[in-house]
Write a protein that holds these residues in place. Structure first.
Motif, short mmCIF file in Angstrom:
data_model
loop_
_atom_site.label_atom_id
_atom_site.label_comp_id
_atom_site.label_asym_id
_atom_site.label_seq_id
_atom_site.Cartn_x
_atom_site.Cartn_y
_atom_site.Cartn_z
N ARG A 1 0.83 -1.22 0.00
CA ARG A 1 0.00 0.00 0.00
C ARG A 1 0.85 1.25 0.00
NH1 ARG A 1 -5.00 -0.64 -0.83
NH2 ARG A 1 -6.00 -2.50 -0.04
N GLY A 2 0.37 2.24 -0.71
CA GLY A 2 0.95 3.58 -0.64
C GLY A 2 0.11 4.43 0.29
N PRO A 3 0.14 5.75 0.10
CA PRO A 3 -0.57 6.64 1.03
C PRO A 3 -2.10 6.49 0.99
CG PRO A 3 1.03 7.86 -0.28
CD PRO A 3 0.95 6.50 -0.86
N ASP A 4 -2.69 6.10 -0.15
CA ASP A 4 -4.16 6.00 -0.18
C ASP A 4 -4.59 4.59 -0.61
OD1 ASP A 4 -4.19 5.88 -3.02
OD2 ASP A 4 -4.33 8.05 -3.18
N GLU A 5 -5.81 4.46 -1.07
CA GLU A 5 -6.36 3.12 -1.33
C GLU A 5 -6.00 2.54 -2.69
OE1 GLU A 5 -7.72 1.14 1.02
OE2 GLU A 5 -6.90 2.84 2.14
N TYR A 6 -5.51 3.37 -3.59
CA TYR A 6 -5.15 2.90 -4.94
C TYR A 6 -3.90 2.05 -4.86
CZ TYR A 6 -4.01 3.24 -9.96
OH TYR A 6 -3.70 2.96 -11.28
#
Lengths: 185, 185
Positions: free
Chosen positions: B161-166
Motif C-alpha cells: 500500500r501507498g498513502p491511499d487506497e489505490y
C-alpha cells in the motif's frame, strides 16, 4: 506529504558501454511507472525526450488509454496514465512541477552506482515533511542517467541494494522500489 | 537468510472481470522479475504455465539470453535469467524448490486485495531467520492470483500500500517492491 514528482529521462543516459545516448520511449515504462506513481501519491510523471517523433509516440500511447478504449477497459489504468506529461527536457519538467507545487522542486538523482549520498531514511523524512520543498525524482532509462545529471541534482540518492553487490534492476522495478521506500505504508 | 523462491503464476489467475483464466507469458516479466530476484538473493524463479507451447516460448526467450548473444550483450542479464525455470504447475515448482533447499517451502500468497494477513515485518523476520523453512512467494499475472491459491498457501501476505487506497501495481513493480521489503538492505 510533500508534493512528489517523477521524471523519466531518455537523454542523457548511458548505454551498456558507458556512452551517452538517447534511449527510445517504451510503452510499458509509461504504464508500469505511472501505476507505481499513482499508487504512491505522485502528483505528476514527466516523460522527458528531446525528439519530437518520440514524444508524439508517447502521446499516442497515452491517448489510446485515456480516451474511450482505455476508459472502458480499465479505469484504474487511465487514472494512472492521467498523471503522465510528455516534455522536451528537464527544464520543462521542472517548470511544470513548479506550476503544480507553487515551489521549485528539490531535484534527486537516482543511480544503481550511487553511494555515499542521501539515505532513504533522510529523503523519506523530507517526503513526509509538510514544510519542505516539493521533490522530483529523476529516473534513467537505458543503462542509467548520465553522471552529468548528478551534478545538476540537489540530492544524490543511494543505490537500491539487496543482500549482495548485484543490483541490475529494471527502471520499472527500481521506480516502484524507490517510491515504496519513500512513500510506502 | 532463508532460501527464497518466486513462482510467477499464469493459471489460475483473474481477468479484469474477476473470471479465472490462463494468462500469456510475457518476455518482459521474465526479465524484470529475474533481475529483481537476482538483486534480492532469490535462489530460483519458477515460471508456472499449464500450456506446453507457452512453456516452449519462455524457454526460447531464455535460450536467447543464456546462450551466445545474451552472454555477449549483458552478462548481468544472463546471470539473472539463469535463475529462471519453466514448470507446468505449482507442485512442480514446490518439488524443484524442495530439491534445492532440502526442505518444503512455506508457501506465500500475494495479492493487491489481501489484508489482515501477515505483515512485511513478520515475513521479513522469517526470511532473515537461519532456522526457518525456505519461503516461496507466489506472484499472480493478469489481474492477480485466483483466491483458491490463497487457500493452498501457508501465509497470506498483506497487500502493498501507498498513502491511499489505490494500489494497481504491475506484477513487475510489485515483485520488486515485495522482495525489497523482505530482503532489501
Amino acid at each position: 506529504m510533500a508534493d512528489l514528482f517523477v521524471a523519466l529521462i531518455h537523454y542523457p543516459v548511458l548505454n551498456r558501454n558507458g556512452r551517452i545516448v538517447t534511449s527510445a520511449i517504451t510503452s510499458l515504462d509509461l504504464h508500469d511507472i505511472a501505476r507505481s506513481a499513482r499508487t504512491y501519491g505522485v502528483r505528476a510523471m514527466y516523460v522527458v525526450h528531446p525528439v519530437a517523433e518520440q514524444r508524439e509516440f508517447a502521446l499516442r500511447v497515452l491517448d489510446h488509454w485515456r480516451l474511450d478504449y482505455g476508459r472502458l477497459y480499465d479505469s484504474r489504468r487511465r487514472e494512472a496514465l492521467d498523471l503522465v506529461e510528455v516534455v522536451e527536457d528537464l527544464e520543462a519538467a521542472l517548470k511544470a512541477a513548479e506550476m503544480v507545487a507553487q515551489a521549485c522542486p528539490l531535484l534527486v538523482y537516482t543511480s544503481a552506482r550511487a553511494s555515499g549520498g542521501a539515505s532513504y531514511e533522510e529523503l523519506r523524512s523530507k517526503v513526509h515533511s509538510t514544510a519542505g520543498p516539493p521533490i522530483m525524482l529523476m529516473l534513467g532509462t537505458g543503462f542509467g542517467l548520465a553522471p552529468a545529471m548528478g551534478e545538476r541534482a540537489d540530492v544524490i540518492l543511494d543505490a537500491v541494494r539487496g543482500p549482495d553487490e548485484y543490483n541490475h534492476l529494471s527502471v520499472r522495478a527500481a521506480a516502484g522500489i524507490i517510491l515504496d521506500r519513500l512513500a510506502g505504508r
